[in-house]
Design an enzyme around this catalytic site. Structure first.
Site, PDB file in Angstrom:
ATOM      1  N   CYS A 231     -10.368  -2.036  -2.196  1.00 36.37           N
ATOM      2  CA  CYS A 231      -9.054  -2.002  -2.832  1.00 36.37           C
ATOM      3  C   CYS A 231      -7.953  -1.876  -1.790  1.00 36.37           C
ATOM      4  O   CYS A 231      -8.156  -1.270  -0.724  1.00 36.37           O
ATOM      5  CB  CYS A 231      -9.003  -0.807  -3.795  1.00 36.37           C
TER       6      CYS A 231
ATOM      7  N   CYS B  22      -6.999   0.995  -9.948  1.00 30.75           N
ATOM      8  CA  CYS B  22      -5.648   1.099  -9.392  1.00 30.75           C
ATOM      9  C   CYS B  22      -4.699   0.101 -10.059  1.00 30.75           C
ATOM     10  O   CYS B  22      -3.503   0.372 -10.185  1.00 30.75           O
ATOM     11  CB  CYS B  22      -5.685   0.894  -7.879  1.00 30.75           C
TER      12      CYS B  22
ATOM     13  N   HIS C 112      -5.167   7.458  -2.324  1.00 35.95           N
ATOM     14  CA  HIS C 112      -6.141   6.576  -1.682  1.00 35.95           C
ATOM     15  C   HIS C 112      -7.330   6.320  -2.600  1.00 35.95           C
ATOM     16  O   HIS C 112      -7.886   7.251  -3.181  1.00 35.95           O
ATOM     17  CB  HIS C 112      -6.621   7.181  -0.356  1.00 35.95           C
ATOM     18  N   CYS C 113      -7.689   5.056  -2.724  1.00 39.87           N
ATOM     19  CA  CYS C 113      -8.774   4.659  -3.628  1.00 39.87           C
ATOM     20  C   CYS C 113     -10.129   4.906  -2.977  1.00 39.87           C
ATOM     21  O   CYS C 113     -10.344   4.576  -1.814  1.00 39.87           O
ATOM     22  CB  CYS C 113      -8.629   3.188  -3.992  1.00 39.87           C
TER      23      CYS C 113
ATOM     24  N   HIS D 161       1.804   4.324  -2.922  1.00 32.69           N
ATOM     25  CA  HIS D 161       1.773   5.794  -2.839  1.00 32.69           C
ATOM     26  C   HIS D 161       3.006   6.409  -3.509  1.00 32.69           C
ATOM     27  O   HIS D 161       2.915   7.450  -4.165  1.00 32.69           O
ATOM     28  CB  HIS D 161       1.714   6.246  -1.380  1.00 32.69           C
TER      29      HIS D 161
ATOM     30  N   HIS E  77       0.845  -1.205   0.000  1.00 37.46           N
ATOM     31  CA  HIS E  77       0.000   0.000   0.000  1.00 37.46           C
ATOM     32  C   HIS E  77       0.877   1.252   0.000  1.00 37.46           C
ATOM     33  O   HIS E  77       0.671   2.172  -0.803  1.00 37.46           O
ATOM     34  CB  HIS E  77      -0.916  -0.009   1.228  1.00 37.46           C
ATOM     35  N   GLU E  78       1.852   1.284   0.885  1.00 40.77           N
ATOM     36  CA  GLU E  78       2.673   2.489   1.017  1.00 40.77           C
ATOM     37  C   GLU E  78       3.611   2.671  -0.171  1.00 40.77           C
ATOM     38  O   GLU E  78       3.827   3.804  -0.622  1.00 40.77           O
ATOM     39  CB  GLU E  78       3.462   2.446   2.335  1.00 40.77           C
TER      40      GLU E  78
ATOM     41  N   CYS F 199      -8.067  -2.755  -7.017  1.00 38.26           N
ATOM     42  CA  CYS F 199      -9.249  -2.695  -7.870  1.00 38.26           C
ATOM     43  C   CYS F 199      -8.776  -2.462  -9.306  1.00 38.26           C
ATOM     44  O   CYS F 199      -7.617  -2.103  -9.539  1.00 38.26           O
ATOM     45  CB  CYS F 199     -10.197  -1.584  -7.406  1.00 38.26           C
TER      46      CYS F 199
END
Length: 360
Positions: free
Chosen positions: A270, A292, A264-265, A258, A254-255, A289
């Site tokens: 997601c 993304c 952020h979705c 970025h 996740h990070e 998703c």
């Protein structure tokens, strides 16, 4: 519980765009890849569902921010993408991730292998782990939880100085809790997108962190000198479990997402959804998703089938990417640790269903 619903047309535009150039780009994708991505705006899809909100403290409610569709991602002038000279993700471990050297080394290898599959096509390299003292960061004992914390901003400064020339980004990982400034209680992680650096802690992902039995509390009567890093000798590390590994993989990807420019979705359930607390982070799926996924595919250039196959292989491989134990370990370290992937089994089944759609 509240559901974040978007119309089919809204999701279609977020994925494909109305820009003729981006529409043409989308139409040039493999037919199987388009078939999967199009599930974003198919109401009968059982692969990609809507975001659900469970409380007022959930991220979307408490941190309102504009959504980012594919066109906004593609056109973002500040977005950085890997280049032929900078196609490596570096991982810097700060402190130990396990209660023994072999557990810590294997854990890092598991995370490395997962990142290589998730960001398929890029190289992931491990830097030699360093103790907290090498970073010269500030630290404290948290007033609420009585656990040790290190200053996230100071770690970012240390990582920026260590960033190799061929690095797209360098990320620090630690089992020590983080704080970004004195007025904050804690932070799961912090990143600088312009510098391509990030630091993420898995300390609060242990099963016992929020329990009264938590063993990481430090005696408040103990005087902690700002330059005495011996306080980190034998600091508490949670037991390595499948859930801890899953949470670590989820936070790390996740990070790093970025750093690739993915915000952020707010479209569908997601990995890139924001999370304000552990319960919300656990609800967030491991997968991207379609919107993304297209963003990351655009940035990295992978084949979706090959990427999914690499993720399945990572789950199926029982040990780390380097079999057995490296030389130099003592006899008592000479054990082959099985990778705890029980928590990933449901996701593996989801990936196989996606592959069936793409390969139809």
């Amino acid at each position: 519980m509240q559901t974040v619903q978007h119309s089919e047309q809204t999701l279609k535009t977020a994925l494909i765009s109305k820009n003729p150039t981006l529409v043409s780009q989308y139409e040039q994708l493999d037919a199987g890849e388009r078939r999967l991505l199009n599930k974003a705006f198919k109401p009968d899809s059982d692969l990609f569902g809507p975001i659900t909100l469970h409380s007022e403290s959930d991220w979307i409610i408490s941190h309102p921010e504009p959504p980012q569709d594919f066109e906004q991602f593609f056109s973002d002038p500040s977005r950085k993408a890997p280049s032929p000279e900078k196609r490596s993700i570096y991982i810097q471990c700060i402190g130990s991730l396990g209660n023994t050297r072999i557990i810590s080394e294997e854990y890092i290898k598991w995370l490395k292998g997962y990142c290589e599959a998730f960001f398929y096509g890029l190289t992931v390299k491990l830097l030699e782990p360093v103790p907290v003292s090498v970073t010269r960061c500030s630290f404290r004992i948290n007033d609420n939880t009585q656990n040790l914390q290190i200053h996230a901003g100071h770690i970012l400064r240390f990582l920026k100085k260590k960033k190799p020339r061929d690095a797209f980004c360098i990320v620090g990982i630690t089992m020590i809790d983080l704080y970004p400034r004195d007025s904050w209680n804690f932070v799961f992680g912090q990143a600088s997108l312009t510098d391509g650096v990030g630091i993420f802690s898995f300390a609060r992902y242990g099963s016992d962190f929020y329990s009264s039995r938590y063993e990481g509390k430090v005696n408040k009567l103990q005087k902690v000198s700002s330059s005495d890093y011996s306080v980190f000798d034998n600091y508490y590390i949670p037991e390595v479990t499948s859930v801890l590994l899953l949470r670590s993989c989820k936070t790390l990807t996740h990070e790093i997402g970025h750093i690739f420019g993915l915000r952020h979705c707010q479209w569908l359930a997601c990995l890139m959804q924001g999370s304000n607390h552990l319960e919300e982070a656990d609800r967030r799926p491991l997968n991207l998703c379609p919107i993304c996924l297209r963003k990351l595919r655009c940035a990295v250039g992978f084949n979706i089938i090959e990427r999914y196959q690499a993720l399945v292989k990572w789950i199926d491989d029982e040990s780390a990417d380097i079999p057995g134990v490296s030389r130099g370990h003592s006899r008592e370290d000479n054990v082959n640790l099985p990778k705890p992937v029980e928590a990933f089994k449901e996701w593996k089944e989801w990936i196989i269903r996606c592959l069936a759609v793409v390969q139809k």
